[in-house]
Design a protein around this motif. Structure first.
Motif, PDB file in Angstrom:
ATOM      1  N   ARG A  13      84.046 -14.945   6.045  1.00 43.85           N
ATOM      2  CA  ARG A  13      83.075 -15.944   5.597  1.00 43.85           C
ATOM      3  C   ARG A  13      82.128 -16.361   6.719  1.00 43.85           C
ATOM      4  O   ARG A  13      81.017 -16.827   6.458  1.00 43.85           O
ATOM      5  N   ARG A  14      82.557 -16.192   7.963  1.00 43.26           N
ATOM      6  CA  ARG A  14      81.763 -16.637   9.109  1.00 43.26           C
ATOM      7  C   ARG A  14      80.892 -15.529   9.694  1.00 43.26           C
ATOM      8  O   ARG A  14      80.095 -15.798  10.604  1.00 43.26           O
ATOM      9  N   LEU A  15      81.035 -14.315   9.200  1.00 39.33           N
ATOM     10  CA  LEU A  15      80.257 -13.202   9.724  1.00 39.33           C
ATOM     11  C   LEU A  15      79.022 -12.958   8.850  1.00 39.33           C
ATOM     12  O   LEU A  15      79.004 -13.313   7.675  1.00 39.33           O
ATOM     13  N   PRO A  16      77.949 -12.371   9.398  1.00 42.14           N
ATOM     14  CA  PRO A  16      76.704 -12.169   8.649  1.00 42.14           C
ATOM     15  C   PRO A  16      76.910 -11.348   7.378  1.00 42.14           C
ATOM     16  O   PRO A  16      77.570 -10.295   7.421  1.00 42.14           O
ATOM     17  N   PRO A  17      76.368 -11.794   6.231  1.00 43.93           N
ATOM     18  CA  PRO A  17      76.554 -11.063   4.972  1.00 43.93           C
ATOM     19  C   PRO A  17      76.012  -9.639   5.007  1.00 43.93           C
ATOM     20  O   PRO A  17      76.561  -8.755   4.350  1.00 43.93           O
ATOM     21  N   GLN A  18      74.921  -9.409   5.756  1.00 45.25           N
ATOM     22  CA  GLN A  18      74.345  -8.067   5.778  1.00 45.25           C
ATOM     23  C   GLN A  18      75.222  -7.053   6.499  1.00 45.25           C
ATOM     24  O   GLN A  18      74.995  -5.851   6.401  1.00 45.25           O
ATOM     25  N   ASP A  43      83.594 -10.071  -1.600  1.00 38.86           N
ATOM     26  CA  ASP A  43      82.422  -9.543  -2.303  1.00 38.86           C
ATOM     27  C   ASP A  43      81.551  -8.795  -1.307  1.00 38.86           C
ATOM     28  O   ASP A  43      81.168  -9.333  -0.261  1.00 38.86           O
ATOM     29  N   GLN A  44      81.220  -7.553  -1.643  1.00 37.46           N
ATOM     30  CA  GLN A  44      80.387  -6.741  -0.772  1.00 37.46           C
ATOM     31  C   GLN A  44      78.964  -6.682  -1.312  1.00 37.46           C
ATOM     32  O   GLN A  44      78.735  -6.855  -2.510  1.00 37.46           O
ATOM     33  N   SER A 168      80.749 -17.760  -9.355  1.00 36.72           N
ATOM     34  CA  SER A 168      79.457 -17.263  -8.885  1.00 36.72           C
ATOM     35  C   SER A 168      79.428 -17.216  -7.365  1.00 36.72           C
ATOM     36  O   SER A 168      79.835 -18.163  -6.695  1.00 36.72           O
ATOM     37  N   THR A 169      78.922 -16.117  -6.842  1.00 31.61           N
ATOM     38  CA  THR A 169      78.753 -15.945  -5.401  1.00 31.61           C
ATOM     39  C   THR A 169      77.322 -15.511  -5.118  1.00 31.61           C
ATOM     40  O   THR A 169      76.800 -14.612  -5.781  1.00 31.61           O
ATOM     41  N   ILE A 170      76.708 -16.166  -4.153  1.00 36.46           N
ATOM     42  CA  ILE A 170      75.368 -15.780  -3.708  1.00 36.46           C
ATOM     43  C   ILE A 170      75.444 -15.420  -2.232  1.00 36.46           C
ATOM     44  O   ILE A 170      75.980 -16.188  -1.427  1.00 36.46           O
ATOM     45  N   MET A 171      74.926 -14.243  -1.893  1.00 35.55           N
ATOM     46  CA  MET A 171      74.826 -13.805  -0.506  1.00 35.55           C
ATOM     47  C   MET A 171      73.354 -13.674  -0.152  1.00 35.55           C
ATOM     48  O   MET A 171      72.585 -13.047  -0.894  1.00 35.55           O
ATOM     49  N   LEU A 172      72.969 -14.265   0.957  1.00 36.34           N
ATOM     50  CA  LEU A 172      71.557 -14.344   1.329  1.00 36.34           C
ATOM     51  C   LEU A 172      71.397 -14.071   2.813  1.00 36.34           C
ATOM     52  O   LEU A 172      72.202 -14.533   3.624  1.00 36.34           O
ATOM     53  N   TYR A 173      70.368 -13.302   3.157  1.00 32.96           N
ATOM     54  CA  TYR A 173      70.015 -13.181   4.565  1.00 32.96           C
ATOM     55  C   TYR A 173      68.508 -12.963   4.701  1.00 32.96           C
ATOM     56  O   TYR A 173      67.868 -12.358   3.836  1.00 32.96           O
ATOM     57  N   ASP A 179      57.018 -11.138  18.488  1.00 33.90           N
ATOM     58  CA  ASP A 179      56.932 -11.258  19.946  1.00 33.90           C
ATOM     59  C   ASP A 179      56.738 -12.706  20.364  1.00 33.90           C
ATOM     60  O   ASP A 179      57.305 -13.151  21.366  1.00 33.90           O
ATOM     61  N   ALA A 180      55.942 -13.461  19.601  1.00 30.52           N
ATOM     62  CA  ALA A 180      55.643 -14.840  19.979  1.00 30.52           C
ATOM     63  C   ALA A 180      56.807 -15.786  19.707  1.00 30.52           C
ATOM     64  O   ALA A 180      56.991 -16.780  20.420  1.00 30.52           O
ATOM     65  N   LEU A 181      57.602 -15.483  18.657  1.00 27.72           N
ATOM     66  CA  LEU A 181      58.659 -16.399  18.237  1.00 27.72           C
ATOM     67  C   LEU A 181      60.064 -15.892  18.530  1.00 27.72           C
ATOM     68  O   LEU A 181      61.028 -16.652  18.465  1.00 27.72           O
ATOM     69  N   GLY A 182      60.202 -14.602  18.808  1.00 29.70           N
ATOM     70  CA  GLY A 182      61.527 -14.045  19.020  1.00 29.70           C
ATOM     71  C   GLY A 182      62.175 -13.625  17.709  1.00 29.70           C
ATOM     72  O   GLY A 182      61.493 -13.443  16.685  1.00 29.70           O
ATOM     73  N   SER A 183      63.479 -13.475  17.697  1.00 30.80           N
ATOM     74  CA  SER A 183      64.225 -13.003  16.527  1.00 30.80           C
ATOM     75  C   SER A 183      64.958 -14.160  15.859  1.00 30.80           C
ATOM     76  O   SER A 183      65.452 -15.066  16.525  1.00 30.80           O
ATOM     77  N   LEU A 184      65.014 -14.107  14.523  1.00 35.77           N
ATOM     78  CA  LEU A 184      65.730 -15.115  13.750  1.00 35.77           C
ATOM     79  C   LEU A 184      66.572 -14.420  12.702  1.00 35.77           C
ATOM     80  O   LEU A 184      66.072 -13.561  11.967  1.00 35.77           O
ATOM     81  N   ASN A 185      67.827 -14.752  12.639  1.00 35.32           N
ATOM     82  CA  ASN A 185      68.749 -14.227  11.629  1.00 35.32           C
ATOM     83  C   ASN A 185      69.358 -15.422  10.908  1.00 35.32           C
ATOM     84  O   ASN A 185      70.200 -16.127  11.458  1.00 35.32           O
ATOM     85  N   LEU A 186      68.903 -15.648   9.678  1.00 35.25           N
ATOM     86  CA  LEU A 186      69.403 -16.764   8.886  1.00 35.25           C
ATOM     87  C   LEU A 186      70.151 -16.182   7.686  1.00 35.25           C
ATOM     88  O   LEU A 186      69.548 -15.525   6.838  1.00 35.25           O
ATOM     89  N   SER A 187      71.466 -16.379   7.642  1.00 30.54           N
ATOM     90  CA  SER A 187      72.243 -15.741   6.590  1.00 30.54           C
ATOM     91  C   SER A 187      73.448 -16.599   6.229  1.00 30.54           C
ATOM     92  O   SER A 187      73.867 -17.469   6.990  1.00 30.54           O
TER      93      SER A 187
END
Length: 268
Positions: A13-18, A43-44, A168-173, A179-187
């Motif tokens: 549950r704590r690891l990224p869904p993707q 759920d995969q 019901s299960t929803i998985m979102l990422y 370059d200006a903002l860097g990387s964002l991973n929201l999941s």
């Protein structure tokens, strides 16, 4: 001592869904004795395939799998071909066809794209099913994301009423890289349940009842995801960098200080 399966599920549950498929494979390699329990509980991400008979896309998952073949909800045929594959009886298949058409319209209205599939199977006192929706956004070069909705329902018929148990299960990422903002991973993912008894006058009413339940559930969970993930991210960003100008912040601080002094003077 903590239960190993509870620890494994808590970790997933704590690891990224993707990355669920890769992480699950690694976890099964570490703890092979948990294979059956983890495969049935985790759920995969949904996969999309094309039906050879109709040319339509459909969702491939455990709910339409038999061996290494997947059954298309549009043609009721397996790919690769499987003569003796599991199929719903005629009455359930007829309901499945209606449900696929209905939720295909629902998907088009609410998601404006994506792929949906509905799979039903018979139970001794009713039937069960899975309503699946997946939308991928990979059109932008530096942005991509995916939304998976997995709705599993058990329907128990009780005369003129039916009991619906919905999970019901929803998985979102969402991933961005600039370059200006860097990387964002929201999941993240969220699971909720609902149960209700609803009157049924004819078999087609099951589709309408399920549609209302899933519509309400998705709206509730979408709002929850918005508050938990996006709301928290906004709060963090606002703490790191103020949206207002420095002069505006100084004026606001001066007003607050003046009000504070006036209140103290009045109380004195």
């Amino acid at each position: 001592m903590a239960d190993p399966i509870d620890c494994a599920l808590d970790l997933m549950r704590r690891l990224p869904p993707q990355d669920i498929e890769e992480n699950l494979a690694n976890l099964l390699e570490i703890a092979p004795d948990l294979t059956d329990e983890l495969l049935s509980a985790v759920d995969q991400p949904l996969r999309i395939q094309k039906c050879p008979a109709t040319g339509k896309d459909y969702i491939a998952c455990d709910y339409n799998r038999d061996g290494d073949s997947y059954r298309s909800p549009w043609s009721d045929e397996y790919d690769p071909a499987l003569e003796d594959g599991n199929r719903p009886p005629p009455a359930i298949r007829e309901l499945e066809v209606v449900a696929n058409d209905a939720f295909n319209t629902y998907r088009d209205l609410y998601y404006e794209g994506g792929v949906s599939s509905v799979y039903l199977w018979e139970l001794s006192d009713g039937f069960a099913g899975a309503v699946l929706i997946k939308k991928i956004n990979d059109t932008a070069r530096l942005m991509k994301g995916a939304w998976d909705s997995i709705h599993v329902v058990q329907v128990t018929e009780k005369g003129r009423y039916a009991q619906y148990k919905l999970t019901s299960t929803i998985m979102l990422y969402t991933l961005t890289s600039r370059d200006a903002l860097g990387s964002l991973n929201l999941s993240g993912n969220m699971t909720q349940q609902d149960e209700r008894d609803v009157q049924v006058n004819e078999p087609g009413d099951h589709v309408a009842n399920l549609g209302r339940m899933i519509e309400e559930m998705e709206a509730k969970m979408r709002n929850g995801l918005k508050e938990v993930y996006f709301g928290k991210t906004k709060d963090v960003v606002n703490e790191l960098r103020s949206a207002g100008s420095l002069d505006e912040s100084r004026r606001q601080a001066a007003v607050n200080q003046e009000l504070f002094h006036k209140l103290n003077a009045r109380q004195g």
